[in-house]
Write a protein that holds these residues in place. Sequence first.
Motif, PDB file in Angstrom:
ATOM      1  N   MET A   1       0.843  -1.197   0.000  1.00  0.00           N
ATOM      2  CA  MET A   1       0.000   0.000   0.000  1.00  0.00           C
ATOM      3  C   MET A   1       0.879   1.249   0.000  1.00  0.00           C
ATOM      4  O   MET A   1       1.828   1.347   0.779  1.00  0.00           O
ATOM      5  N   LYS A   2       0.573   2.201  -0.891  1.00  0.00           N
ATOM      6  CA  LYS A   2       1.372   3.423  -1.001  1.00  0.00           C
ATOM      7  C   LYS A   2       1.110   4.338   0.184  1.00  0.00           C
ATOM      8  O   LYS A   2      -0.031   4.511   0.608  1.00  0.00           O
ATOM      9  N   LYS A   3       2.176   4.925   0.695  1.00  0.00           N
ATOM     10  CA  LYS A   3       2.037   5.866   1.811  1.00  0.00           C
ATOM     11  C   LYS A   3       1.846   7.271   1.263  1.00  0.00           C
ATOM     12  O   LYS A   3       2.666   7.776   0.499  1.00  0.00           O
ATOM     13  N   PRO A   4       0.757   7.955   1.632  1.00  0.00           N
ATOM     14  CA  PRO A   4       0.531   9.313   1.121  1.00  0.00           C
ATOM     15  C   PRO A   4       1.489  10.313   1.747  1.00  0.00           C
ATOM     16  O   PRO A   4       1.989  10.119   2.857  1.00  0.00           O
ATOM     17  N   GLU A   5       1.736  11.383   1.034  1.00  0.00           N
ATOM     18  CA  GLU A   5       2.516  12.499   1.551  1.00  0.00           C
ATOM     19  C   GLU A   5       1.720  13.182   2.660  1.00  0.00           C
ATOM     20  O   GLU A   5       0.520  13.382   2.540  1.00  0.00           O
ATOM     21  N   ILE A 143     -16.714  18.174  -1.385  1.00  0.00           N
ATOM     22  CA  ILE A 143     -17.176  16.937  -2.011  1.00  0.00           C
ATOM     23  C   ILE A 143     -17.045  15.767  -1.036  1.00  0.00           C
ATOM     24  O   ILE A 143     -16.211  15.778  -0.134  1.00  0.00           O
ATOM     25  N   ASN A 144     -17.905  14.755  -1.234  1.00  0.00           N
ATOM     26  CA  ASN A 144     -17.945  13.652  -0.271  1.00  0.00           C
ATOM     27  C   ASN A 144     -16.941  12.553  -0.601  1.00  0.00           C
ATOM     28  O   ASN A 144     -16.269  12.595  -1.641  1.00  0.00           O
ATOM     29  N   MET A 145     -16.850  11.575   0.280  1.00  0.00           N
ATOM     30  CA  MET A 145     -15.854  10.516   0.157  1.00  0.00           C
ATOM     31  C   MET A 145     -16.004   9.753  -1.160  1.00  0.00           C
ATOM     32  O   MET A 145     -15.007   9.471  -1.842  1.00  0.00           O
ATOM     33  N   ASP A 146     -17.220   9.397  -1.525  1.00  0.00           N
ATOM     34  CA  ASP A 146     -17.431   8.646  -2.771  1.00  0.00           C
ATOM     35  C   ASP A 146     -16.902   9.416  -3.970  1.00  0.00           C
ATOM     36  O   ASP A 146     -16.267   8.844  -4.865  1.00  0.00           O
ATOM     37  N   ALA A 147     -17.159  10.731  -3.993  1.00  0.00           N
ATOM     38  CA  ALA A 147     -16.691  11.560  -5.107  1.00  0.00           C
ATOM     39  C   ALA A 147     -15.166  11.657  -5.113  1.00  0.00           C
ATOM     40  O   ALA A 147     -14.537  11.603  -6.171  1.00  0.00           O
ATOM     41  N   VAL A 148     -14.563  11.794  -3.933  1.00  0.00           N
ATOM     42  CA  VAL A 148     -13.100  11.853  -3.824  1.00  0.00           C
ATOM     43  C   VAL A 148     -12.477  10.582  -4.404  1.00  0.00           C
ATOM     44  O   VAL A 148     -11.539  10.630  -5.219  1.00  0.00           O
ATOM     45  N   LEU A 149     -12.994   9.433  -4.001  1.00  0.00           N
ATOM     46  CA  LEU A 149     -12.429   8.156  -4.442  1.00  0.00           C
ATOM     47  C   LEU A 149     -12.659   7.925  -5.933  1.00  0.00           C
ATOM     48  O   LEU A 149     -11.796   7.397  -6.635  1.00  0.00           O
ATOM     49  N   GLU A 150     -13.817   8.357  -6.432  1.00  0.00           N
ATOM     50  CA  GLU A 150     -14.107   8.232  -7.859  1.00  0.00           C
ATOM     51  C   GLU A 150     -13.165   9.108  -8.678  1.00  0.00           C
ATOM     52  O   GLU A 150     -12.675   8.706  -9.740  1.00  0.00           O
ATOM     53  N   MET A 151     -12.883  10.310  -8.159  1.00  0.00           N
ATOM     54  CA  MET A 151     -11.960  11.202  -8.863  1.00  0.00           C
ATOM     55  C   MET A 151     -10.555  10.635  -8.894  1.00  0.00           C
ATOM     56  O   MET A 151      -9.861  10.710  -9.909  1.00  0.00           O
ATOM     57  N   LYS A 152     -10.135  10.032  -7.801  1.00  0.00           N
ATOM     58  CA  LYS A 152      -8.806   9.417  -7.770  1.00  0.00           C
ATOM     59  C   LYS A 152      -8.709   8.281  -8.785  1.00  0.00           C
ATOM     60  O   LYS A 152      -7.697   8.122  -9.473  1.00  0.00           O
ATOM     61  N   GLU A 153      -9.774   7.516  -8.898  1.00  0.00           N
ATOM     62  CA  GLU A 153      -9.786   6.374  -9.816  1.00  0.00           C
ATOM     63  C   GLU A 153      -9.584   6.808 -11.268  1.00  0.00           C
ATOM     64  O   GLU A 153      -8.945   6.118 -12.055  1.00  0.00           O
ATOM     65  N   ALA A 155      -8.409  10.025 -12.271  1.00  0.00           N
ATOM     66  CA  ALA A 155      -7.503  11.169 -12.454  1.00  0.00           C
ATOM     67  C   ALA A 155      -6.202  10.764 -13.131  1.00  0.00           C
ATOM     68  O   ALA A 155      -5.653   9.695 -12.867  1.00  0.00           O
ATOM     69  N   GLU A 156      -5.714  11.648 -13.972  1.00  0.00           N
ATOM     70  CA  GLU A 156      -4.416  11.472 -14.631  1.00  0.00           C
ATOM     71  C   GLU A 156      -3.324  12.247 -13.892  1.00  0.00           C
ATOM     72  O   GLU A 156      -2.185  12.305 -14.356  1.00  0.00           O
ATOM     73  N   VAL A 157      -3.697  12.860 -12.778  1.00  0.00           N
ATOM     74  CA  VAL A 157      -2.766  13.665 -11.984  1.00  0.00           C
ATOM     75  C   VAL A 157      -2.788  13.171 -10.543  1.00  0.00           C
ATOM     76  O   VAL A 157      -3.677  12.411 -10.147  1.00  0.00           O
ATOM     77  N   GLU A 158      -1.817  13.611  -9.760  1.00  0.00           N
ATOM     78  CA  GLU A 158      -1.839  13.328  -8.320  1.00  0.00           C
ATOM     79  C   GLU A 158      -3.061  14.018  -7.704  1.00  0.00           C
ATOM     80  O   GLU A 158      -3.512  15.056  -8.187  1.00  0.00           O
ATOM     81  N   ILE A 159      -3.566  13.449  -6.609  1.00  0.00           N
ATOM     82  CA  ILE A 159      -4.729  14.007  -5.924  1.00  0.00           C
ATOM     83  C   ILE A 159      -4.361  14.336  -4.477  1.00  0.00           C
ATOM     84  O   ILE A 159      -3.821  13.508  -3.754  1.00  0.00           O
ATOM     85  N   GLU A 160      -4.668  15.589  -4.092  1.00  0.00           N
ATOM     86  CA  GLU A 160      -4.440  16.045  -2.720  1.00  0.00           C
ATOM     87  C   GLU A 160      -5.775  16.359  -2.064  1.00  0.00           C
ATOM     88  O   GLU A 160      -6.651  16.971  -2.691  1.00  0.00           O
ATOM     89  N   VAL A 161      -5.949  15.920  -0.814  1.00  0.00           N
ATOM     90  CA  VAL A 161      -7.156  16.253  -0.059  1.00  0.00           C
ATOM     91  C   VAL A 161      -6.766  16.819   1.298  1.00  0.00           C
ATOM     92  O   VAL A 161      -5.724  16.457   1.857  1.00  0.00           O
ATOM     93  N   GLN A 162      -7.592  17.704   1.810  1.00  0.00           N
ATOM     94  CA  GLN A 162      -7.380  18.227   3.162  1.00  0.00           C
ATOM     95  C   GLN A 162      -8.009  17.262   4.159  1.00  0.00           C
ATOM     96  O   GLN A 162      -9.172  16.885   4.029  1.00  0.00           O
ATOM     97  N   ILE A 163      -7.231  16.883   5.169  1.00  0.00           N
ATOM     98  CA  ILE A 163      -7.741  15.950   6.179  1.00  0.00           C
ATOM     99  C   ILE A 163      -7.852  16.585   7.563  1.00  0.00           C
ATOM    100  O   ILE A 163      -8.405  15.976   8.476  1.00  0.00           O
ATOM    101  N   ILE A 237      -6.328   5.957   2.022  1.00  0.00           N
ATOM    102  CA  ILE A 237      -5.008   5.382   1.779  1.00  0.00           C
ATOM    103  C   ILE A 237      -5.094   4.178   0.844  1.00  0.00           C
ATOM    104  O   ILE A 237      -4.295   4.037  -0.091  1.00  0.00           O
ATOM    105  N   GLU A 238      -6.075   3.325   1.074  1.00  0.00           N
ATOM    106  CA  GLU A 238      -6.233   2.134   0.227  1.00  0.00           C
ATOM    107  C   GLU A 238      -6.463   2.491  -1.238  1.00  0.00           C
ATOM    108  O   GLU A 238      -6.018   1.783  -2.136  1.00  0.00           O
ATOM    109  N   LYS A 239      -7.153   3.601  -1.479  1.00  0.00           N
ATOM    110  CA  LYS A 239      -7.455   4.014  -2.851  1.00  0.00           C
ATOM    111  C   LYS A 239      -6.331   4.843  -3.475  1.00  0.00           C
ATOM    112  O   LYS A 239      -6.434   5.271  -4.626  1.00  0.00           O
ATOM    113  N   GLY A 240      -5.270   5.112  -2.698  1.00  0.00           N
ATOM    114  CA  GLY A 240      -4.082   5.733  -3.275  1.00  0.00           C
ATOM    115  C   GLY A 240      -4.067   7.241  -3.359  1.00  0.00           C
ATOM    116  O   GLY A 240      -3.355   7.807  -4.203  1.00  0.00           O
ATOM    117  N   ILE A 241      -4.829   7.938  -2.491  1.00  0.00           N
ATOM    118  CA  ILE A 241      -4.740   9.408  -2.461  1.00  0.00           C
ATOM    119  C   ILE A 241      -3.282   9.792  -2.228  1.00  0.00           C
ATOM    120  O   ILE A 241      -2.600   9.244  -1.359  1.00  0.00           O
TER     121      ILE A 241
END
Length: 309
Positions: A1-5, A143-153, A155-163, A237-241
């Motif tokens: 599993m990739k570790k996010p920044e 945007i909600n969690m489902d939308a975040v994960l769908e966008m990551k799936e 996206a052709e770019v890295e994805i950053e989210v505020q936690i 993390i599992e979805k690779g944000i």
Amino acid sequence: MKKPELLVTPSSIEDIKPLIDAGADAFVIGEQKFGLRLAGEFTRDDVKQTISLAHNEDKKVYVAMNAIFHNDKIEEARDYIGFLKEVQVDGIIFGDPAILMLAREVAPKLKLHWNTETTATNWYTCNYWGRKGAKRAVLAREINMDAVLEMKEHAEVEIEVQIHGMTAMFQSKRSLLGNYFEYQGKALEIENRKLEKNMLLHDKERHNKYPIFEDENGTHIMSPNDICMIDELQELIEKGIDSFKIDGVLKSAEYIIAVTKLYRNGIDLCVNDPDEYEDVKDELLGEIEKIQPDNRPLDTGFFFKETVY
């Protein structure tokens, strides 16, 4: 599993080493004239020193240039990008296409992060800016969690989210929000107006106090609650944000250092030992609740509720 920044916004250069020790992987810094809602003001010399400190520890530094630029600031912005190229910044955060075009001219190899705060709400828009030259998209906080994960799936770019931290609700160079409520006959009290710091827009009807953050770009009304996702990291993390941001605006250095340590622990456990993370995530949340200011309730933002614009 990739570790996010783990991306943090320090308030001063004195915070950099303690935040590195606390587990930060990268920093967002900059000057008010170019970047919106910065946790602290970093002069050119500060930027240069921060990059040196960070690079010595194999950490990254991104500089915010996500303000809205008028004609009179274009040449200043061009010169600033040249300076950032010289000091080997790891990336520039932009929202205005002018910065993208200037970067192409002045520093075509510089990494660009697209961040407009509110309009990164679908993967087509993220990929549009990716094809224009951006390497990362900073997703809207609404945007909600489902939308975040769908966008990551998709996206052709890295994805950053505020936690973690507060979010911007409104920005203007004028007092438009106050004028609107006055027009309705619902003038809201501005606490500490004469002090010009720690100002709060007080909505007594809803029992909310909205922090007012002022910088060179105008007046910013901030959320009454702080996002806290320390016990909800696993799916992201599992979805690779790619990057998790802790926003330190209007927070003390001590608070941000403590929160960074807790998220560092949470992320590492989630990646290396998910079962243990499940066992201790409530304890991690409890540790943040202990240091959370009484007037700043914690919630999960829009991750698990309907988005309302």
